[in-house]
Design a protein around this motif. Structure first.
Motif, PDB file in Angstrom:
ATOM      1  N   ASP A 109      30.812  14.422  80.753  1.00 13.64           N
ATOM      2  CA  ASP A 109      30.552  13.468  81.837  1.00 13.64           C
ATOM      3  C   ASP A 109      31.186  12.106  81.553  1.00 13.64           C
ATOM      4  O   ASP A 109      31.726  11.465  82.452  1.00 13.64           O
ATOM      5  CB  ASP A 109      29.044  13.311  82.052  1.00 13.64           C
ATOM      6  N   VAL A 110      31.154  11.690  80.292  1.00 10.52           N
ATOM      7  CA  VAL A 110      31.791  10.427  79.905  1.00 10.52           C
ATOM      8  C   VAL A 110      33.299  10.543  80.063  1.00 10.52           C
ATOM      9  O   VAL A 110      33.956   9.639  80.601  1.00 10.52           O
ATOM     10  CB  VAL A 110      31.416  10.039  78.455  1.00 10.52           C
ATOM     11  N   LEU A 111      33.866  11.650  79.631  1.00  6.26           N
ATOM     12  CA  LEU A 111      35.307  11.855  79.757  1.00  6.26           C
ATOM     13  C   LEU A 111      35.748  11.867  81.215  1.00  6.26           C
ATOM     14  O   LEU A 111      36.826  11.353  81.549  1.00  6.26           O
ATOM     15  CB  LEU A 111      35.712  13.153  79.056  1.00  6.26           C
ATOM     16  N   THR A 112      34.931  12.409  82.085  1.00  9.52           N
ATOM     17  CA  THR A 112      35.241  12.402  83.514  1.00  9.52           C
ATOM     18  C   THR A 112      35.315  10.973  84.033  1.00  9.52           C
ATOM     19  O   THR A 112      36.220  10.620  84.805  1.00  9.52           O
ATOM     20  CB  THR A 112      34.193  13.207  84.297  1.00  9.52           C
ATOM     21  N   GLN A 113      34.395  10.135  83.601  1.00  8.19           N
ATOM     22  CA  GLN A 113      34.409   8.737  84.019  1.00  8.19           C
ATOM     23  C   GLN A 113      35.600   7.991  83.433  1.00  8.19           C
ATOM     24  O   GLN A 113      36.190   7.128  84.090  1.00  8.19           O
ATOM     25  CB  GLN A 113      33.098   8.047  83.639  1.00  8.19           C
ATOM     26  N   LEU A 114      35.969   8.317  82.191  1.00 11.28           N
ATOM     27  CA  LEU A 114      37.161   7.708  81.591  1.00 11.28           C
ATOM     28  C   LEU A 114      38.413   8.069  82.388  1.00 11.28           C
ATOM     29  O   LEU A 114      39.287   7.220  82.609  1.00 11.28           O
ATOM     30  CB  LEU A 114      37.327   8.155  80.138  1.00 11.28           C
TER      31      LEU A 114
END
Length: 113
Positions: free
Chosen positions: A61-66
């Protein structure tokens, strides 16, 4: 044609004309507001990502936001590049300054990394 569209300042100088001073761009207030709004949104996204990491949110989920932030930054870069090419580059080539092409290629390579 507006000042932004022509790439010239109110006194007729090209947007990146340097003279004896460091080169500056001369964007319209509307263009600066558009970029500022986008950058404020990106800034908020980055703060959100920091909070996600602090809350141990799932890595995917963090990588998606990045990825979303990177895409948004790319969009800002493309807007600036388009304006630069339509005004500063055209004006400098018109003035016989062909070194600007090498400068542009360096910039494009940086954006494509």
């Amino acid at each position: 044609m507006s000042t932004q569209e022509s790439g010239r300042t109110e006194d007729g100088r090209a947007c990146c004309e340097s003279g004896a001073q460091p080169r500056k761009s001369h964007h319209s207030d509307e263009f600066k507001n558009i970029l500022g709004t986008r950058l404020n949104r990106i800034e908020g996204q980055i703060r959100g990502i920091k909070g996600m990491i602090e809350r141990d949110v799932y890595c995917d989920d963090v990588l998606t936001q990045l990825a979303a932030v990177q895409a948004a930054l790319g969009s800002v870069g493309r807007l600036l590049l388009e304006g630069h090419m339509k005004s500063c580059i055209v004006d400098r080539i018109g003035a016989g300054d062909y070194e600007v092409i090498d400068e542009l290629l360096v910039t494009v390579n940086k954006l494509m990394k």
